[in-house]
Enzyme design. Structure first.
Site, PDB file in Angstrom:
ATOM      1  N   LYS A  19      55.739  20.351  44.994  1.00 30.84           N
ATOM      2  CA  LYS A  19      55.061  21.350  45.831  1.00 30.84           C
ATOM      3  C   LYS A  19      54.374  20.660  47.013  1.00 30.84           C
ATOM      4  O   LYS A  19      54.477  21.097  48.150  1.00 30.84           O
ATOM      5  CB  LYS A  19      54.029  22.077  44.969  1.00 30.84           C
ATOM      6  CG  LYS A  19      53.046  22.902  45.739  1.00 30.84           C
ATOM      7  CD  LYS A  19      51.795  23.143  44.891  1.00 30.84           C
ATOM      8  CE  LYS A  19      50.748  23.891  45.684  1.00 30.84           C
ATOM      9  NZ  LYS A  19      51.113  25.279  45.977  1.00 30.84           N
ATOM     10  N   LYS A 112      62.332  39.188  41.834  1.00 32.23           N
ATOM     11  CA  LYS A 112      62.210  38.504  40.537  1.00 32.23           C
ATOM     12  C   LYS A 112      63.554  38.192  39.915  1.00 32.23           C
ATOM     13  O   LYS A 112      64.465  39.007  39.922  1.00 32.23           O
ATOM     14  CB  LYS A 112      61.390  39.351  39.580  1.00 32.23           C
ATOM     15  CG  LYS A 112      59.927  39.196  39.864  1.00 32.23           C
ATOM     16  CD  LYS A 112      59.087  40.005  38.926  1.00 32.23           C
ATOM     17  CE  LYS A 112      57.658  40.040  39.426  1.00 32.23           C
ATOM     18  NZ  LYS A 112      56.868  38.908  38.990  1.00 32.23           N
ATOM     19  N   ILE A 435      42.012  49.130  48.001  1.00 31.94           N
ATOM     20  CA  ILE A 435      42.542  48.806  46.675  1.00 31.94           C
ATOM     21  C   ILE A 435      41.620  47.906  45.863  1.00 31.94           C
ATOM     22  O   ILE A 435      41.781  47.731  44.670  1.00 31.94           O
ATOM     23  CB  ILE A 435      43.957  48.193  46.800  1.00 31.94           C
ATOM     24  CG1 ILE A 435      44.858  49.089  47.656  1.00 31.94           C
ATOM     25  CG2 ILE A 435      44.612  47.957  45.462  1.00 31.94           C
ATOM     26  CD1 ILE A 435      45.009  50.508  47.152  1.00 31.94           C
ATOM     27  N   ARG A 519      55.053  27.865  45.721  1.00 32.77           N
ATOM     28  CA  ARG A 519      53.933  28.540  45.074  1.00 32.77           C
ATOM     29  C   ARG A 519      54.046  28.465  43.554  1.00 32.77           C
ATOM     30  O   ARG A 519      55.033  28.862  42.959  1.00 32.77           O
ATOM     31  CB  ARG A 519      53.852  29.991  45.516  1.00 32.77           C
ATOM     32  CG  ARG A 519      52.794  30.691  44.769  1.00 32.77           C
ATOM     33  CD  ARG A 519      52.238  31.895  45.418  1.00 32.77           C
ATOM     34  NE  ARG A 519      51.431  32.524  44.366  1.00 32.77           N
ATOM     35  CZ  ARG A 519      50.122  32.626  44.425  1.00 32.77           C
ATOM     36  NH1 ARG A 519      49.481  32.215  45.462  1.00 32.77           N
ATOM     37  NH2 ARG A 519      49.467  33.190  43.425  1.00 32.77           N
ATOM     38  N   TRP A 565      51.172  38.613  32.847  1.00 33.99           N
ATOM     39  CA  TRP A 565      50.920  37.438  33.668  1.00 33.99           C
ATOM     40  C   TRP A 565      50.298  36.296  32.870  1.00 33.99           C
ATOM     41  O   TRP A 565      49.728  35.359  33.432  1.00 33.99           O
ATOM     42  CB  TRP A 565      50.080  37.819  34.906  1.00 33.99           C
ATOM     43  CG  TRP A 565      50.884  38.617  35.905  1.00 33.99           C
ATOM     44  CD1 TRP A 565      52.242  38.841  35.862  1.00 33.99           C
ATOM     45  CD2 TRP A 565      50.423  39.292  37.071  1.00 33.99           C
ATOM     46  NE1 TRP A 565      52.630  39.610  36.937  1.00 33.99           N
ATOM     47  CE2 TRP A 565      51.543  39.898  37.696  1.00 33.99           C
ATOM     48  CE3 TRP A 565      49.159  39.442  37.670  1.00 33.99           C
ATOM     49  CZ2 TRP A 565      51.437  40.655  38.875  1.00 33.99           C
ATOM     50  CZ3 TRP A 565      49.061  40.194  38.848  1.00 33.99           C
ATOM     51  CH2 TRP A 565      50.178  40.779  39.435  1.00 33.99           C
ATOM     52  N   ASP A 603      43.880  48.421  37.424  1.00 34.98           N
ATOM     53  CA  ASP A 603      45.105  48.019  38.139  1.00 34.98           C
ATOM     54  C   ASP A 603      46.223  47.666  37.178  1.00 34.98           C
ATOM     55  O   ASP A 603      46.019  46.918  36.226  1.00 34.98           O
ATOM     56  CB  ASP A 603      44.825  46.753  38.977  1.00 34.98           C
ATOM     57  CG  ASP A 603      43.907  47.040  40.162  1.00 34.98           C
ATOM     58  OD1 ASP A 603      43.978  48.158  40.690  1.00 34.98           O
ATOM     59  OD2 ASP A 603      43.142  46.141  40.549  1.00 34.98           O
ATOM     60  N   HIS A 645      46.362  51.303  40.210  1.00 28.36           N
ATOM     61  CA  HIS A 645      47.089  50.805  41.377  1.00 28.36           C
ATOM     62  C   HIS A 645      48.313  50.023  40.919  1.00 28.36           C
ATOM     63  O   HIS A 645      48.281  49.305  39.932  1.00 28.36           O
ATOM     64  CB  HIS A 645      46.198  49.905  42.230  1.00 28.36           C
ATOM     65  CG  HIS A 645      46.966  49.083  43.231  1.00 28.36           C
ATOM     66  ND1 HIS A 645      47.544  49.646  44.348  1.00 28.36           N
ATOM     67  CD2 HIS A 645      47.293  47.770  43.254  1.00 28.36           C
ATOM     68  CE1 HIS A 645      48.177  48.692  45.023  1.00 28.36           C
ATOM     69  NE2 HIS A 645      48.045  47.550  44.371  1.00 28.36           N
ATOM     70  N   CYS A 647      51.682  47.672  42.640  1.00 35.15           N
ATOM     71  CA  CYS A 647      52.312  47.138  43.839  1.00 35.15           C
ATOM     72  C   CYS A 647      53.738  47.683  43.882  1.00 35.15           C
ATOM     73  O   CYS A 647      54.238  48.207  42.900  1.00 35.15           O
ATOM     74  CB  CYS A 647      52.322  45.628  43.818  1.00 35.15           C
ATOM     75  SG  CYS A 647      50.660  44.955  43.698  1.00 35.15           S
ATOM     76  N   HIS A 698      50.635  42.602  53.882  1.00 36.60           N
ATOM     77  CA  HIS A 698      51.169  41.244  53.789  1.00 36.60           C
ATOM     78  C   HIS A 698      51.263  40.556  55.138  1.00 36.60           C
ATOM     79  O   HIS A 698      51.624  39.404  55.224  1.00 36.60           O
ATOM     80  CB  HIS A 698      52.544  41.261  53.117  1.00 36.60           C
ATOM     81  CG  HIS A 698      52.452  41.716  51.703  1.00 36.60           C
ATOM     82  ND1 HIS A 698      52.636  43.035  51.352  1.00 36.60           N
ATOM     83  CD2 HIS A 698      52.146  41.054  50.568  1.00 36.60           C
ATOM     84  CE1 HIS A 698      52.451  43.149  50.048  1.00 36.60           C
ATOM     85  NE2 HIS A 698      52.162  41.967  49.549  1.00 36.60           N
TER      86      HIS A 698
HETATM   87  N1  GLN Z   1      42.349  45.235  42.867  1.00 36.06           N
HETATM   88  C1  GLN Z   1      43.232  44.178  43.234  1.00 36.06           C
HETATM   89  C2  GLN Z   1      42.945  43.708  44.644  1.00 36.06           C
HETATM   90  O1  GLN Z   1      42.635  44.503  45.466  1.00 36.06           O
HETATM   91  C3  GLN Z   1      44.678  44.603  43.100  1.00 36.06           C
HETATM   92  C4  GLN Z   1      45.631  43.491  43.432  1.00 36.06           C
HETATM   93  C5  GLN Z   1      47.096  43.755  43.079  1.00 36.06           C
HETATM   94  O2  GLN Z   1      47.541  44.851  42.954  1.00 36.06           O
HETATM   95  N2  GLN Z   1      47.889  42.753  42.935  1.00 36.06           N
HETATM   96  O3  GLN Z   1      43.064  42.555  44.957  1.00 36.06           O
HETATM   97 ZN    ZN Z   2      48.897  45.712  44.787  1.00 37.61          ZN
END
Ligand code: GLN
Ligand code: ZN
Length: 761
Positions: A19, A112, A435, A519, A565, A603, A645, A647, A698
């Protein structure tokens, strides 16, 4: 003698030296020649290590400068047009351009690798005919042979898998593309054959998924072509991550070896072998040592499995292999000094797995008493953890079993809760929120470092965090957001933060694995029963709420995301682990509620990626994943508004499950593929509160007001305006201060415009 084999070895190095080299090269600190030289050193070290440990069959060409799928595309000259590549050997600037983008061309998409956390670069077949730019497997084979005297087994991503993972072509062109690629594969193989290579490992993980009749026909064409073109080269047709679908078609292919996963698809593969036999003229690559998990194997159990297999395959035709490449596990446990002994004794990372393979291969070959004893002793050492306090929290086990057998249901259905909540919160139409995280500036990171090193005491750190909260509460009010957040300044990582505060978790010092490119991530290990030890997020949230009249959302990571994770224990099911996590998080939800926090976001960005590869197992997974979420969130008062939430991912196949999570509001990342997600709402109605991310977080780019109003309008064509929220795509942790404030201001402006149009509601 039964042989041991490894399907691939981690690239990153025990100290992530790989890395560091990549990043030094990218930043211009390292000359290209020196970069190549140092990478070669790493590559040879990894081969030497396997050789010294006594591995018989070592994969070569598993090493990469970034990603093996990108390598394959590059080898075939499959370079998207926007990189204006003109032929010849692909320069590193183009190679890394595809991976990371250049100033003129955007990077290729990344996604992925099956159900792992490794991301590959998606090849884009956008027109130009592929050509062989260099024979990478041959170069790797020669290097290992000349420099180390290793007779390596070159690994190549197989044609069917490569095609199925590529994008940018019409499905009706699949055969045309295969027709272009196949001769190049043949050329590679012929050159290898001429070199005297014995075996090639053709990776076809796509074989664990359901294939259409057309794809099965393609598979046949591919491997028949190889058999005719390179009669003296042995092909190990390698599958992993699950049992193969279409077992009888696969074993009938004219290849010399079949590699199967006996860890992640064990029962399926074994029952196929038992029912249908294994062809007597083929070698079986038996993937019995887990290439994805961090635990030692019970070698006695593995030995029994292998002995079982010898009833169907003769011993001379058996290879004891890793279940997949060791890419997915950390390099070595040796450097860990802080784990409790029972745990350390139970773990095997890549290097320790090499030892397991060698020992096991020896044990299958010669069943002497000495070896048996060695295996028994090995197993005893790794079993000690079973007796540890952390694995025997009977109180937790009983409570979780009892609770998980109950219905997880809120006292009112959404339609009624909604009215109660509306009355309580009096939010305007299209409420705006974020978020969770706000920019983690250098200052925030520095403060955390100082505190971790002990240079700052708790008080100093807490008051620093409070200052940050103050700044951002004020800003959010001033920008005009309706539902505020505290900003997550005290968190580095959304899983680690909770893992450090819950019982049952361990953290390694050096257990890194490659996630994408340079990463790396260091997943925690859930090794014991998970338990709540005390409030984790109440202080900061309560503080933030004390600074404003507007509602502040509490912010938690959900049970499935924490589990997916992390590396998890294997003595209980993932379902049980999820319930333990859920019960612990539910206590946090209750603590927040008691502290006066009545909007709580849980989340679950990783819920989709835990979906099993096998279609018939997916429904069951979704069922318990949803149940775990509801276990966390269903004991709250009617007025308490639960948010979640996710992604971006392909949601169309799980919208029903998302609805069943019964969250009052969900926010989903949308902006990068707006059309697709919205389209899925055309086909399925969604009846709960929902915010589709109106801008991409992003990129540092500040979105224009008009872009967001048009996104909002499109969404409102398929979603109920009364249930619609407005928010960015995801957390703002990685963004800069100025751009974040400017973007949010524009978002609020866009909201005002939308509110004007819907004022009649
Ligand atoms: N609550 C987290 C943030 O805002 C959510 C991050 C995510 O969805 N990966 O960082
Ligand atoms: Zn997210």
């Amino acid at each position: 003698m039964v042989k041991s084999g490894v399907l691939g070895y981690p690239r990153i190095g025990a100290d992530r030296e790989w890395k560091k080299l990549l990043e030094a090269f990218w930043s211009g600190k390292l000359e290209e020649a020196e970069f190549h030289r140092q990478l070669e050193e790493i590559r040879l070290n990894h081969l030497r290590k396997q050789q010294e440990k006594g591995i018989d069959i070592i994969a070569v060409n598993d090493f990469s400068y970034y990603d093996h799928v990108l390598d394959t595309a590059t080898m075939f000259g499959i370079i998207p047009k926007r990189f204006s590549f003109e032929g010849g050997v692909v320069p590193l600037s183009v190679y890394y351009g595809m991976a990371r983008g250049t100033k003129d061309a955007t990077a290729s998409e990344m996604t992925k690798w099956f159900n792992t956390n490794y991301h590959y670069i998606v090849p884009e077949l956008d027109g130009a005919s592929p050509v062989l730019t260099e024979n990478k497997p041959l170069m790797a084979y020669r290097e290992a042979s000349e420099k180390l005297g290793i007779e390596g087994r070159p690994v190549i991503v197989g044609p069917l898998t490569f095609l199925k993972l590529s994008k940018g072509y019409n499905l009706s062109d699949t055969d045309a593309w295969l027709g272009r690629l196949l001769p190049l594969y043949v050329q590679i193989l012929q050159e290898l054959e001429r070199e005297g290579v014995q075996w090639v490992q053709m990776d076809e993980p796509i074989l664990v998924t359901k294939l259409s009749a057309a794809d099965l026909q393609r598979l046949k064409t591919i491997y028949e072509t190889f058999a005719e073109s390179v009669p003296n080269l042995n092909i190990m047709l390698q599958s992993y991550f699950e049992s193969v679908e279409h077992y009888s078609d696969i074993v009938a292919l004219p290849v010399k070896g079949i590699g199967l996963d006996f860890v992640h698809g064990s029962s399926g593969n074994i029952s196929s072998i038992k029912a249908l036999g294994f062809p007597a003229d083929k070698v079986l690559g038996a993937g019995v040592i887990d290439g994805r998990g961090v635990w030692k194997s019970s070698l006695l159990v593995k030995l029994a499995l292998l002995q079982d297999l010898t009833e169907h395959v003769s011993v001379e035709r058996l290879i004891v292999q890793s279940s997949c490449s060791l890419l997915h596990v950390p390099v070595t446990i040796k450097q860990e000094t802080k784990l409790i002994t029972e745990l350390k004794d139970a773990l095997a990372f890549a290097d320790e797995k090499l030892d397991e393979l060698v020992l096991l291969a020896k044990a299958v070959s010669q069943s002497s008493a000495g070896i048996k004893e060695e295996l028994e002793e090995y197993d005893r050492a790794c079993q000690k953890i079973k007796l540890s306090y952390e694995r025997n929290r009977k109180d937790i086990q009983h409570t979780v079993t009892a609770i998980s057998s109950q219905h997880q249901e809120r006292s009112l259905p959404f339609s009624e809760r909604y009215l109660v909540q509306q009355k309580k919160w009096q939010l305007p139409i299209f409420p705006t929120t974020t978020i969770g995280s706000f920019p983690q500036s250098a200052e925030v990171r520095r403060a955390r470092q100082l505190w971790r090193k002990g240079e700052w005491n708790d008080e100093q750190y807490t008051s620093f965090i409070r200052e940050q909260i103050d700044i951002w509460i004020k800003l959010q009010e001033e920008i005009g957001l309706d539902v505020l957040v505290h900003g997550e300044f005290e968190r580095t990582d959304m899983v680690e933060f909770f893992g450090e505060k819950l019982a049952g978790f361990a953290f390694t010092q050096n257990g890194w694995v490659q996630s994408y490119g340079s990463r790396c991530v260091k997943p925690p290990i859930i090794f014991g029963d998970v338990a709540f030890k005390g409030a984790m997020t109440v202080e900061e949230t309560k503080y933030a709420q004390s600074r404003t009249e507007r509602p502040v959302k509490g912010m938690l990571t959900g049970p499935i995301t924490i589990m997916n994770w992390s590396f998890v224990r294997e003595d209980i099911t993932r379902e049980q682990i999820a319930y333990q996590l859920a019960f612990a998080l539910r206590q946090e939800v209750e603590a927040l509620e008691q502290a006066g926090i009545s909007m709580i976001q849980v989340d679950e960005p990783a819920i989709r990626e835990g979906l099993p590869l096998k279609e018939d197992e997916q429904a069951k997974y979704l069922e318990w994943a949803v149940k775990a979420f509801r276990m966390v969130t269903s004991t709250v008062l009617d007025i308490t508004q639960i948010h979640t939430h996710m992604c971006y991912c392909e949601f169309h196949d799980m919208i029903d499950s998302i609805e069943e999570m019964d969250a009052d509001v969900i926010s989903i990342e949308t902006s990068r593929s707006h059309g697709e997600l919205i389209h899925s709402f055309e086909l399925n109605t969604y009846k709960l509160g929902i915010g589709l991310g109106v801008y991409d977080i992003h990129s540092p780019r500040i979105p224009q007001i008009e872009e967001m109003t048009s996104m909002i309008e499109r969404a409102l064509r398929v979603l109920d305006p009364k249930l619609f929220w407005i928010n960015p795509d995801c957390g703002l942790k990685t963004r800069g201060f100025e751009e974040t404030v400017a973007s949010l201001r524009n978002m609020v402006e866009a909201t005002k415009i939308a509110r004007g149009k819907y004022a009649y509601l």
